[in-house]
Write an enzyme that holds these catalytic residues in place. Structure first.
Site, short mmCIF file in Angstrom:
data_model
loop_
_atom_site.label_atom_id
_atom_site.label_comp_id
_atom_site.label_asym_id
_atom_site.label_seq_id
_atom_site.Cartn_x
_atom_site.Cartn_y
_atom_site.Cartn_z
N GLU A 7 21.40 -14.75 -9.15
CA GLU A 7 20.52 -14.08 -9.71
C GLU A 7 20.17 -14.97 -11.17
OE1 GLU A 7 20.49 -9.88 -10.22
OE2 GLU A 7 20.51 -9.56 -8.01
N GLY B 72 4.81 0.70 -10.79
CA GLY B 72 5.91 1.78 -11.27
C GLY B 72 7.28 1.16 -10.61
N HIS C 19 15.90 -1.88 -17.16
CA HIS C 19 17.13 -2.77 -17.00
C HIS C 19 18.39 -2.13 -17.50
CE1 HIS C 19 18.31 -7.12 -16.87
NE2 HIS C 19 17.93 -6.78 -15.67
N ARG D 158 8.19 -12.47 -16.19
CA ARG D 158 7.91 -13.32 -14.62
C ARG D 158 7.32 -12.45 -13.95
NH1 ARG D 158 13.12 -14.57 -15.51
NH2 ARG D 158 14.18 -13.41 -13.85
N HIS E 139 17.16 -1.25 -5.28
CA HIS E 139 16.47 -1.80 -6.41
C HIS E 139 15.24 -2.36 -5.59
CE1 HIS E 139 16.12 -4.23 -10.14
NE2 HIS E 139 15.40 -4.84 -9.33
#
Lengths: 806, 159
Positions: free
Chosen positions: A361, A593, A140, A161, A71
């Site tokens: 998170e 990207g 996501h 964000r 990620h």
């Protein structure tokens, strides 16, 4: 609940035998703790700590795992790949550098202000370069497969964000959403824990609706794509566009700046989201990875951040996304270094280990670099908005990340190791052209039935039921809306946003358009061409509303299966090459990207199924005068209809083939030199106000496009197929009516503008093919000069307006 | 000094207004394994613990928790009189999952000048009229009304 909970009493946890563990034990440890570190990586970590002659703390390994996760690190795109296709072998050192980044460098666009570095890509905007636009699209997928609503909410919250943390902060003025799900009307056998496609779709829509509407940001650009390949792994792309002053693009960190966290409190929600995204979904319980969005918290953070930005109270900002504080602080510290006192973080759960606080998170948090002299003013602005801030440390010139927990050392790692210590592993990629048996079926259905089937197809039919759930008007700048036409229900190609809510200048008529290109069906036959088709579709969509595509920028989003499988990686490489060539061909740079890999799961029979390789290309371009923007609905009778571009006999991947059970065929190609000339001419004509309406030819080809234009404007049209420009002679009317050759647009031109229009498009392939008529019928004159098709538009509109869900 | 107690408030749509959500839920439940569902009524149940008087509760229910034009509220002091038979499915978030709605209501109560509540829990209550048995109702509810990863639920038969 927002009350402060006393800091947890847990102490620092040292993995006391880590350095003496064998390979197998290390691998087990990584799997048990959801670190997603492979054998080479965990061995590299052990080597590092052996060289330091001490065992690591759990928090240290967690930091490395977050920082080296797919990620955060995009390992596949950045590691060497040995690519094989037939007898040809190509060695790729760094796929990202050699394709997308190189294309962007070679296009040399001075108006690209920040590419691939910041949280979003930033381009110059407005007449005098006073403003800048930040654009980011993210995936996501994994969280949405488990809890669609929460996943979609936090996905959108996260990308907003990112835009808030682009430069010193951009005001979000548009949200976008694209969902790829399985068709809800098909009976699919799913594993017991998998959610049904209908359930997933409802949840995704609810998530984007609830978050976007409450944040007060219009959701006005998006798409919905159905394919059975997404049954187990739905794909969710969410995007955000923000406007910031050009002076706020640059950010920096200076030693001595304070590290301040603002926003939501830290809890156990969403632990291990980043490392989780590098793992396959295998039916186990992932409740710790579920996040729920809190839009009102984020709204407050946004208002405070923009006020603090305008008072220049901080020097840098980033969002707490995947990996939480661990990723955010490490990313900000970059080469400088940081020292933190983690016990100063405010918690909402009492039973948290220090390492959990570090990698949690929890949503709606941002990290700022605040000069000490500004701290008071900074805290006041946030307190006025009801946002909690806490100073948890400072940036120091040590090149290390040091985290203390009540005086004890929790983490002490060199940034050099974190940033460059990841072992590189050569990956294997193989591309084998799919062998698809060509079959030629002669459809028995009439043209009218064919058209009705196309317009009511899930991938074509009206999205009104979805669009109406989103507030696409808030901020009062949606000048071209997603639904267009006399009754505001026709399918627009793109929206045009006039960001006066951000610029606060209503005399400035500068706007922008956002479009998307997605074509997984052609990717199943040829991933390289898919990239071209996506780029072409995205550009075509924004051109149709009058955007200046010579100033367009692209964003890429790759969603593929497991890259450890050489064939999956092979098609990914092909698509990346396609992106490079399309970017150079169109002279449109990529500015940002993301990739999401490992989109695979076991189906009901236990077989691993991966998503079809899916590339989303999003395009953004300015509309220099929003008064010149164009919609797709026919404006009146007696106007000339022009078609841009030649039609080819390229039915591969077309909807017509799918509906008639025809396999294989040629995937359309983009003739880029010709297309650039055509598109430039069309933009010239539009900017002079010579085009009354424009609609792109996509799924369903010419017949579907003209029908949509006609029923949206409540007029009719007459088209002569003989006049349609062709690449080579075509003798089949069905090919002319249903071919999905890219780069084609239908234009409507009023008689009084016709002479000027013809002059404007001279030298490009723009040909007159018919006229608009008052009677709401579609009349097609066949190649033999006889009437081939003459039908009222009403039943076709009714077919198109079917709803996807009950 | 007002004693601390837990108040339960149920908010449901007024019958004279169409309840699109409930009718759409009936279709969804039917298609997810409970074919004999004839009617669904959805309401929200708020449990608020704190030092509130009856006047407080009435005011906060009317002004904050419900839309007085389209919705009615009922303060539940004892088990509600039921108009059965129906299945009652109550769905609430697990305590470990963030509840932004409860958080917002808590802040709003404080801003409106009410005493700060000790806790707020929100549940969705579905009253399902159906001839289906409990296992069928449960499996279709799990498939469509809730996600067991983040929700707790209870299913009771009301007559």
């Amino acid at each position: 609940m927002t009350e402060k909970i006393e800091n947890s009493t847990f102490s620092v946890q040292v993995l006391s035998d880590f350095n003496s563990l064998g390979v197998k034990e290390l691998k087990n440890l990584s799997a048990q703790n959801l670190w997603s570190l492979n054998e080479k990586e965990i061995l590299a970590v052990q080597m590092y700590f052996r060289s330091l002659k001490r065992n690591p703390t759990r928090a240290e390994i967690e930091t490395v795992a977050q920082s080296w996760s797919e990620h955060c690190r995009h390992k596949t795109f950045k590691s060497p790949i040995r690519y094989q296709e037939g007898s040809r072998t190509v060695l790729i050192k760094n796929l990202f550098e050699e394709t997308i980044a190189r294309a962007t460098r070679q296009t040399k666009k001075p108006w690209c202000l920040s590419v691939f570095k910041d949280n979003a890509g930033i381009i110059s905007f407005g007449n005098k370069g006073k403003w800048a636009l930040a654009f980011k699209v993210e995936t996501h997928n994994h969280p949405c497969a488990i809890e669609p609503k929460g996943g979609a909410e936090t996905g959108l919250g996260g990308v907003i964000r990112d835009v808030l943390a682009a430069g010193l902060g951009a005001k979000p003025v548009l949200s976008t959403d694209i969902f790829c799900v399985a068709p809800p009307d098909k009976k699919l056998s799913l594993p017991s824990k998998a959610l049904s496609p209908e359930r997933i779709l409802r949840g995704l829509i609810a998530g984007v609706r609830d978050y976007g509407n409450r944040m007060g940001i219009p959701t006005a650009a998006g798409g919905l794509y159905f394919d059975e390949g997404y049954a187990l792994n739905p794909l969710v792309f969410v995007g955000s566009v923000g406007v910031l002053p050009a002076t706020a693009v640059k950010k920096e960190i200076r030693p001595g700046d304070l590290i301040v966290v603002a926003g939501g409190l830290t809890g156990k929600d969403g632990l291990h989201g980043a490392t989780f995204s590098s793992a396959n979904l295998n039916g186990e319980d992932h409740s710790t990875a579920v996040q729920i969005g809190h839009p009102l918290n984020e709204k407050r953070v946004m208002e405070a951040l923009l006020a603090a930005r305008d008072q220049k109270l901080y020097r840098s900002v980033t969002d707490c996304g995947a990996g939480g504080l661990s990723s955010a602080v490490t990313e900000m510290a970059d080469i400088v270094g940081a020292r933190l006192h983690l016990e100063k973080e405010i918690l909402k759960a009492s039973d948290m280990e220090p390492w959990e606080i570090w990698v949690s998170e929890s949503q709606e948090r941002m990290v700022f670099a605040v000069p000490p002299s500004n701290l008071k003013a900074f805290e006041k602005i946030f307190a006025d908005e009801g946002v909690k801030t806490r100073m948890i440390g400072e940036f120091v010139k040590t090149g290390r990340i040091e985290v203390l927990w009540n005086g004890q050392t929790l983490i002490n790692l060199s940034l050099k190791f974190l940033n460059n210590g990841i072992p590189v592993e050569e990956k294997k990629a193989v591309y084998i052209s799919p062998k698809i048996a060509e079959s030629r079926v002669f459809p028995k259905k009439s043209l009218s039935e064919q058209l009705r089937d196309i317009l009511s197809h899930l991938n074509v039919c009206s999205r009104e039921w979805l669009i109406r759930q989103y507030d696409h008007e808030v901020q009062g700048g949606t000048v071209i809306k997603p639904l267009q036409g006399t009754r505001h229900d026709g399918p627009g190609d793109a929206s045009v946003i006039w960001p006066q809510a951000a610029t606060k200048d209503i005399s400035d008529l500068f706007g922008f358009a956002v479009g998307h290109g997605l074509n997984p069906s052609s990717g199943k036959i040829d991933p390289y061409q898919m990239a071209w088709l996506c780029a072409d579709e995205a550009l075509r969509n924004i051109l149709c509303v009058g955007a200046d595509i010579s100033r367009a920028a692209f964003l890429d989003n790759f969603c593929w299966g497991n890259p450890e499988n050489p064939q999956v990686l092979g098609s990914l490489v092909k698509a990346a090459w396609g992106c490079r060539d399309a970017s150079l061909g169109f002279q449109v740079p990529f500015i940002s990207g993301k990739d999401s890999l490992y989109n695979e799961s076991k189906d009901a029979s236990g077989k691993m199924v991966s998503v079809p390789g899916t590339l989303l290309i999003s395009a953004i371009a300015p509309v220099p005068n929003i008064e010149k923007a164009v919609t797709m609905d026919m404006k009146g009778p007696g106007n000339s209809l022009y078609i841009v571009g030649q039609t080819g006999e390229e039915m591969g991947g077309s909807l017509y083939n799918e509906l008639n059970g025809i396999a294989g065929g040629v995937v359309p190609r983009v003739d880029v030199r010709c297309v650039r000339r055509n598109f430039a001419a069309v933009y010239q004509a539009m900017s002079k106000g010579l085009v009354a309406s424009a609609h792109d030819l996509s799924e369903g080809g010419l017949l579907a496009a003209i029908t949509e234009m006609a029923f949206s404007g409540e007029f009719g049209a007459m088209i002569d197929l003989d006049a349609v420009p062709k690449q080579k002679p075509i003798y089949s009317s069905e090919v002319l009516l249903f071919s999905e050759t890219p780069s084609r647009i239908l234009l409507e031109v009023k008689p009084e503008h016709e002479a000027a229009f013809v002059k404007c498009v001279k030298g490009s392939c723009v040909k007159r093919v018919g006229t608009s008529i008052a009677n709401p019928i579609i009349k097609i004159i066949g190649l033999d000069g006889l009437v081939l098709f003459e039908e009222s538009t009403a039943p076709f509109k009714a077919a198109w307006q079917r709803t996807v869900l009950p | 000094m007002i004693a601390v107690s837990t108040h339960k408030i149920e908010v449901s749509p007024k019958s004279e207004y169409g309840d699109a959500e409930s009718s759409s839920l009936a279709v969804v439940l039917k298609s997810s394994g409970a074919p004999s569902v004839t009617k669904v009524r959805k309401s929200r149940l708020y449990e608020i613990r704190g030092s509130f008087t009856a006047t407080h509760i009435n005011r906060l229910s009317r002004d904050l928790l419900c839309d007085p034009i389209t919705e009615d509220f009922r303060v539940l002091s004892q088990p509600p009189s039921t108009q059965g038979p129906f299945w009652k499915v109550e769905v609430r978030l697990k305590p470990t999952v963030l509840d932004p709605e409860a958080d917002t209501i808590k802040n709003a109560l404080i801003e409106m000048g009410f005493p700060p509540p000790d806790f707020i829990r929100i549940a969705s209550v579905y009253k399902i009229e159906s001839k289906c048995g409990k296992p069928q109702i449960e499996s279709s509810a799990v498939r469509s009304l809730l996600n067991p990863i983040i929700h707790l639920y209870s299913i009771t038969a009301c007559s």
